[in-house]
Enzyme design. Structure first.
Site, PDB file in Angstrom:
ATOM      1  N   GLY A  98      41.263  37.506  38.360  1.00  0.00           N
ATOM      2  CA  GLY A  98      40.683  37.068  39.900  1.00  0.00           C
ATOM      3  C   GLY A  98      40.685  36.656  40.832  1.00  0.00           C
ATOM      4  N   GLY A 145      40.918  33.986  44.609  1.00  0.00           N
ATOM      5  CA  GLY A 145      39.817  33.632  45.182  1.00  0.00           C
ATOM      6  C   GLY A 145      40.418  32.335  46.500  1.00  0.00           C
ATOM      7  N   GLY A 146      39.648  31.647  47.028  1.00  0.00           N
ATOM      8  CA  GLY A 146      39.743  30.941  48.405  1.00  0.00           C
ATOM      9  C   GLY A 146      41.341  29.886  48.070  1.00  0.00           C
ATOM     10  N   GLY A 148      42.377  29.747  44.744  1.00  0.00           N
ATOM     11  CA  GLY A 148      44.301  30.064  43.934  1.00  0.00           C
ATOM     12  C   GLY A 148      43.682  31.474  43.074  1.00  0.00           C
ATOM     13  N   THR A 149      45.117  32.070  42.336  1.00  0.00           N
ATOM     14  CA  THR A 149      44.561  33.324  41.751  1.00  0.00           C
ATOM     15  C   THR A 149      44.245  33.109  40.105  1.00  0.00           C
ATOM     16  OG1 THR A 149      46.283  34.280  42.726  1.00  0.00           O
ATOM     17  CG2 THR A 149      45.985  34.899  40.895  1.00  0.00           C
ATOM     18  N   VAL A 150      43.651  33.413  39.426  1.00  0.00           N
ATOM     19  CA  VAL A 150      43.016  33.712  38.079  1.00  0.00           C
ATOM     20  C   VAL A 150      43.949  34.578  37.548  1.00  0.00           C
ATOM     21  CG1 VAL A 150      41.483  33.261  36.161  1.00  0.00           C
ATOM     22  CG2 VAL A 150      40.935  32.640  38.676  1.00  0.00           C
ATOM     23  N   LYS A 164      44.113  29.691  36.392  1.00  0.00           N
ATOM     24  CA  LYS A 164      43.665  28.760  37.386  1.00  0.00           C
ATOM     25  C   LYS A 164      45.218  28.375  38.159  1.00  0.00           C
ATOM     26  CE  LYS A 164      40.846  27.270  41.112  1.00  0.00           C
ATOM     27  NZ  LYS A 164      39.221  27.023  41.513  1.00  0.00           N
ATOM     28  N   ASP A 206      29.258  26.048  46.230  1.00  0.00           N
ATOM     29  CA  ASP A 206      29.786  27.328  46.882  1.00  0.00           C
ATOM     30  C   ASP A 206      28.811  27.939  45.458  1.00  0.00           C
ATOM     31  OD1 ASP A 206      33.000  29.334  46.935  1.00  0.00           O
ATOM     32  OD2 ASP A 206      30.662  29.458  47.974  1.00  0.00           O
TER      33      ASP A 206
END
Length: 751
Positions: A432, A434-435, A437-439, A453, A550
């Site tokens: 995944g 997202g705004g 970072g990366t998972v 994360k 969020d």
């Protein structure tokens, strides 16, 4: 069978608070009864307990009989105490109602009730649930005194569609049901609805049971329905959690009378009762201390350097020194460096050795000396960089929190461990983006599958604090529907968090993934209810309260059982305590943002309610919250939904699958809940707790015969679905049962 009746309706104790509150128990006072330790302010006998004008702290112990501790001289057996949490656990009697084969009818009901109104005990509404076990069993719990919202009445109904539908550990209406109670309750009674009884199925389930109990101590077994094991295994009693407080004054009022003020330890502080003004106060030991704040010198300093509950707090062994309420890490007089988060080294001896070697060996020694100086410089630079990274990523804030919250700890992973777990952050392990970072998916050295994360490089101080904020928030919360944080890595340029891995991805992927998913309506409501419970916990039970900021389907993860787990707290904030607190920028996700938040720049818990309303729409319609490919007036799902609702065209926007399996009345109730969440004014929106209670009701309603279409197409729809096992197979023996909403819902009557 003895009548399960506990009555404490007694005359008021003579007021003697002023001189007695500051009194300390003598060494001769009984401090143990049977297996139960008795901490002050509780006690047995005159002069051994705190006098507050009622019987809150007066205990009795029959050592010559059963050695059991009870509240004063009444049949309320004490399980244990918690001075730190201000709680008391007691045994509560189970209320049975059984079929009598001799009379071929149900036995007469007893008037079961419980009254704690003359003490400062309150029944904990977060840890206890009203529970009903049996078949065709509808039971009620009613308050005997006024709560904040008037007289209270609620109940739940336990059905048995078929023996094969009973499932161990499941208390969702089949053989067992549970419902919440209001806060501040201290007196109630329990009764069964007589038109729903077990006489029709006496051979299968001869008895029904109703009791208010501690949720964590109850594990439903199918044999509780078919046999008398529930009464036999528990002895007819189950734990119940009570909250207690000192007197009926606030901390500010109590401190004015020093002789009656109960927080007598030098290192203690006062906390007002959570039930509001005039409901008393509690005493806690200050940060860095532990013990009993109600005793003189009862709060003792914690030796962080030796206490095994704390991981060694200094990076250099032997440099930790305990201080009152804390500790320090200091290098010895002959060394220099950073013992808190670095190293200590003997610079004088190294320098002398370098000079001696330089004189004797010439150029070679000079090269060695220069190399040593360079290595020292690099070590210092690296230590400084690590300290700076640790500070930027919220490490100091977390460490202070660990000191103030005893026992709060995490695994500090090294960069090498996380690189090994992810095969040096191979792109093939990305699950995944997202705004924030990366998972990555990874496997630790102990073979635990985790999600790692890796935050993005931050360009501003605000962005640098996002990581520390998420880590601090997750460190303070523990809920079954909030993603579990295992640990973190701070001494790197790009900070990292390590979570429990969620194998079924996000709710967004489940709803909008290809091919089109086939999600039963009951599963959708269950996921929505679990998400609402998590947000309600953040708003109401976290201390201090937390606003997620969020809420969206891509931030709701699903574990192996498709249980919802709320995640991604990078946009979260602690609830403001001052009405003048505003944010200087608006953050969130388009399609989910609260219009009132965008207009006023003030983030509130009702902003989460609005975003959750959009999530509820996605579950109802299987449409995206924002679709840029649509016409301008149809880009936002919320606007499109409100338009069709105003024009009474709700069915046009609903997912065709749920229309075929669910009665339109139930779907309209879910739609009405979503509409309330999407109110433009935040004051008109319900709280997340109210939303969770409503979804709990709708979840149970959707699983009963009157809330479903009885069609073979639904059975076909569930074949092969991951939710197939969660659907209820209807027994022909109860297909025609009906019940009015008022009998099934929690009811609040006017004062």
């Amino acid at each position: 069978m003895p009548l399960p009746l506990i009555i404490l309706a007694l005359s008021a104790w003579p007021a003697a608070a002023a001189a007695a509150a500051a009194m300390q128990p003598s060494d001769t006072c009984l401090r143990r009864c049977g297996d139960v330790e008795i901490p002050y302010p509780f006690g047995v006998g005159s002069g051994c307990h705190l006098e507050t004008g009622d019987w809150t702290f007066k205990m009795s112990c029959n050592r010559t009989d059963d050695g059991r501790l009870r509240v004063y001289n009444y049949e309320i057996e004490v399980v244990d105490f918690s001075v730190q949490r201000g709680q008391l656990r007691i045994y509560n009697s189970i209320n049975p109602w059984c079929y009598n084969a001799t009379t071929a009818a149900m036995n007469d009901q007893s008037n079961w009730w419980y009254d704690m109104s003359i003490t400062n005990f309150r029944i904990n509404d977060a840890l206890n649930r009203f529970t009903v076990v049996g078949c065709n069993s509808l039971a009620y719990i009613r308050s005997l005194n006024d709560t904040a919202d008037g007289r209270y009445m609620t109940g739940c109904m336990s059905m048995c569609p078929g023996a094969g539908q009973l499932q161990n550990g499941s208390c969702a209406g089949v053989g067992c049901c549970q419902t919440a109670i209001p806060s501040g309750l201290n007196a109630y009674n329990v009764s069964f609805e007589e038109k729903f009884n077990t006489s029709g199925i006496a051979g299968f389930s001869p008895c029904s049971y109703a009791v208010l109990l501690e949720t964590a101590e109850f594990d439903f077994r199918t044999t509780y329905v078919t046999t008398e094991e529930f009464m036999v295994a528990t002895g007819g009693q189950v734990p119940l959690v009570l909250d207690w407080a000192i007197g009926n004054k606030t901390c500010e009022e109590a401190k004015r009378n020093a002789s009656a003020y109960a927080c007598v330890s030098d290192n203690s502080e006062c906390v007002d009762s959570k039930y509001g003004r005039g409901r008393g106060y509690l005493c806690n030991c200050s940060a860095g201390y532990e013990g009993n704040p109600y005793l003189l010198d009862g709060c003792q300093d914690i030796n962080e350097c030796e206490d095994k509950r704390f991981r060694y707090p200094c990076s250099v062994p032997g440099t930790c020194a305990n201080t009152p309420g804390g500790f320090i890490c200091a290098c010895s007089d002959t060394t220099t460096g950073n013992a808190y988060n670095g190293t200590c080294w003997d610079t004088k001896s190294q320098l002398g050795w370098k000079i001696a070697i330089g004189v004797s060996t010439g150029v070679v020694v000079l090269i060695v000396a220069v190399s040593c100086v360079y290595m020292i410089h690099q070590k210092r630079r690296l230590a400084k960089i690590k300290r700076e990274h640790f500070r930027q990523h919220g490490g100091l804030l977390l460490f202070e929190e660990m000191k103030s919250r005893q026992g709060l700890s995490f695994t500090l992973f090294t960069q090498d461990e996380l690189e090994h777990a992810t095969n040096r952050f191979d792109e093939r392990n990305v699950i995944g983006r997202g705004g924030n970072g990366t998972v990555y998916k990874g496997t630790t050295k102990d073979n635990a599958v985790v999600a790692i994360k890796r935050c993005r490089l931050a360009a501003s101080e605000r962005q640098k604090k996002e990581f520390g904020k998420e880590m601090l928030i997750l460190s303070q919360i523990n809920h079954r529907n909030i993603v579990k944080l295992y640990g973190c890595c701070l001494e790197v340029e790009v900070p990292m968090l390590v979570y429990k891995y969620m194998p079924n991805g996000t709710l967004y992927r489940l709803i909008h993934g290809a091919p089109a998913p086939r999600i039963p309506f009951a599963a959708r409501v269950r996921i929505a209810h679990q998400t609402a419970e998590a947000l309600a916990y953040l708003h109401s039970w976290a201390s201090p309260p937390i606003i997620h900021g969020d809420v969206k389907t891509s931030n709701i993860l699903l574990d192996e059982d498709y249980t919802a787990k709320v995640s991604d707290f990078g946009a979260s904030t602690l609830a403001p305590t001052d009405a003048a607190q505003f944010v200087t920028f608006v953050q969130g996700t388009c399609g989910y943002l609260d219009p009132e938040y965008m207009r006023t720049c003030r983030l509130t818990d009702k902003s989460d309610v609005y975003s959750f309303g959009v999530v509820l729409l996605e579950l109802l319609t299987c449409r995206k919250a924002l679709n840029l490919e649509e016409l301008e007036e149809e880009k936002y799902l919320s606007s499109q939904f409100l338009l069709v609702v105003r024009e009474n065209r709700l069915e046009e926007i609903l997912d065709p699958q749920i229309k075929s399996e669910q009665n339109i009345e139930v779907l309209e109730q879910v739609g009405e809940l979503a509409k309330q969440c999407l109110e433009i004014s935040g004051d008109r929106r319900p709280s997340m707790r109210e939303v969770a209670e409503e979804l709990d009701r709708l979840s149970k309603l959707s699983q009963h015969p009157w809330g479903q279409h009885k069609s073979e197409e639904l059975v076909s729809l569930l074949d092969g679905s991951p939710f197939a096992d969660s659907e209820i197979e209807l027994s022909s023996s109860i297909r025609n049962v009906s019940i009015s909403d008022s009998a099934y819902l929690g009811i609040r009557s006017p004062r």
